[in-house]
Scaffold this active site. Sequence first.
Site, short mmCIF file in Angstrom:
data_model
loop_
_atom_site.label_atom_id
_atom_site.label_comp_id
_atom_site.label_asym_id
_atom_site.label_seq_id
_atom_site.Cartn_x
_atom_site.Cartn_y
_atom_site.Cartn_z
N GLY A 140 -47.88 -18.49 -38.34
CA GLY A 140 -47.83 -17.69 -37.11
C GLY A 140 -48.05 -18.56 -35.89
O GLY A 140 -48.76 -18.19 -34.96
N ALA A 150 -42.76 -22.35 -41.41
CA ALA A 150 -43.00 -22.91 -40.06
C ALA A 150 -44.49 -23.22 -39.93
O ALA A 150 -45.21 -22.57 -39.20
CB ALA A 150 -42.54 -21.93 -39.00
N HIS A 199 -43.79 -11.01 -2.30
CA HIS A 199 -43.99 -9.70 -2.91
C HIS A 199 -42.66 -8.98 -3.02
O HIS A 199 -41.89 -9.02 -2.06
CB HIS A 199 -44.96 -8.87 -2.06
CG HIS A 199 -45.16 -7.48 -2.58
ND1 HIS A 199 -45.97 -7.23 -3.67
CD2 HIS A 199 -44.63 -6.29 -2.19
CE1 HIS A 199 -45.94 -5.92 -3.91
NE2 HIS A 199 -45.14 -5.33 -3.03
#
Length: 463
Positions: A175, A262, A437
Amino acid sequence: MKTEVLVLGGGPGGYTAAFRAADLGKQVTLVERFPVLGGVCLNVGCIPSKALLHVASVLNESKEVSAAGIKFAEPEINLEQLRDWKNKVSHQLNAGLAALAKQRNVTVVNGTGSFIDATHLQVGSEIIEFEQAIIAVGSRPVKIPSFPNEDARLIDSTGALKLDDIPKKLLIIGGGIIGLEMATVYNALGSEITIVEMQDQIIPGCDKDLIRPLFQKIKKDYANIYLSTRVSNIEALADGLKVSFDGPSVPESELFDKVLVAVGRQPNGGLCDADKAGVVVDERGFIAVDKHQRTTVSNIFAIGDVVGQPMLAHKATHEARIAAEVIAGMKSQWQALTIPSVAYTDPEIAWMGLTENEAKAQGIEFEKAAFPWAASGRSLANGRKEGVTKLLSDKKTGRILGAGIVGTNAGELIAEAVLALEMGANVEDLALTVHAHPTLAETLGFSAEMIEGTITDLYIKKR
Ligand code: NAD
């Protein structure tokens, strides 16, 4: 043939070193075993995975937007076309690198290089004599010897990126970043995902609060996530791979169509006869270097995955420049204060500087703010609210110590925090910087304002 600078390995570290050395006036030969430049990153790593992750994100967003009243038909996935498109992305960059090498008169030799001694490298029948060398041979996926590695249904990251098929049931062992990125891709393409992680959290190096939003999301989306669990056996049967688990609350065994291993990468230092040149290669395959990237042999340098963790392309390219510049007579050395980490999952997770766990372990007194993206207009307008931007600063000086972001685009957003750390900025600098923003980047300013006590976008009761 003779060369001033020999670079062994044409990944991001190797080609950067070669190009920088050439730009500094050196005559450079770059040896690469594959017919194209770019290494693991460009051919079977960062770039093809990002191409597939882009597709995954489009697939996911096309579903998520149904909450806004927009409904698309079920996607039709043409796997062959998807593969071709992904390969085309890499090929464009391969061609770009070949052109960049040519423009700089870097000689590219195709073949596997092995050192003969500290000034000679053999590539096939050719012997290259060099004055200085840079070893940039990278790393390869760790294999677990007891697994049926010859079975085509047991794959590593290279196999996963080939995209031979979309397995109905995919088990991912590990993981970490590769496991979770590939889970994101295959889940979006329709596989049923199970993850097995040996530690008690996914991405074990990262703070738990940054992992939580990703974990909550994938816990819903994936079939199972087994933590603190190991795979004890894999049996290759005609109808699938029968996997046995060893851990709390796991089934004894389960059948999968494919299994992706992995569990990390191992350095390739032992595969180029560097020891014949007198370079010390440790038993795992790592080559030790000083802050100038110099190995124990004065005319031989090493960079990238082969010199140690973190095995990241951006660490390799930074080291590449140092090695090339030192060879060209400059006084370069490793001075970077941090190497950012990014998991390109959904949501993404990015962090830099000290993690909270590290700050605690080192007994550093720090201030912390975690700005919830549920209070970010931009995040809500994007249809997402699970993100968090966390900032750590030194309690006495206010200097930025670390930052972690979980949310969409976290990998892009972390750059501001990296620059702040490198510039020695303090929390006030970040809080007083005008952020546009509505942007996700604002959340870094907001978290600084939280520490400063000046935030208006949240209400925090005075202590
Ligand atoms: P990793 O070290 O990041 O993760 C491996 C995971 O497997 C760890 O969580 C570990 O605890 C777990 N593990 C180890 N052995 C296990 C076992 N037997 N059973 C179950 N779990 C086990 O390695 P990775 O994900 O393979 O990635 C390799 C390298 O490539 C890393 O250095 C990573 O940083 C790099 N990488 C980076 C990126 C990126 O920057 N986005 C992407 C891919 C890979």
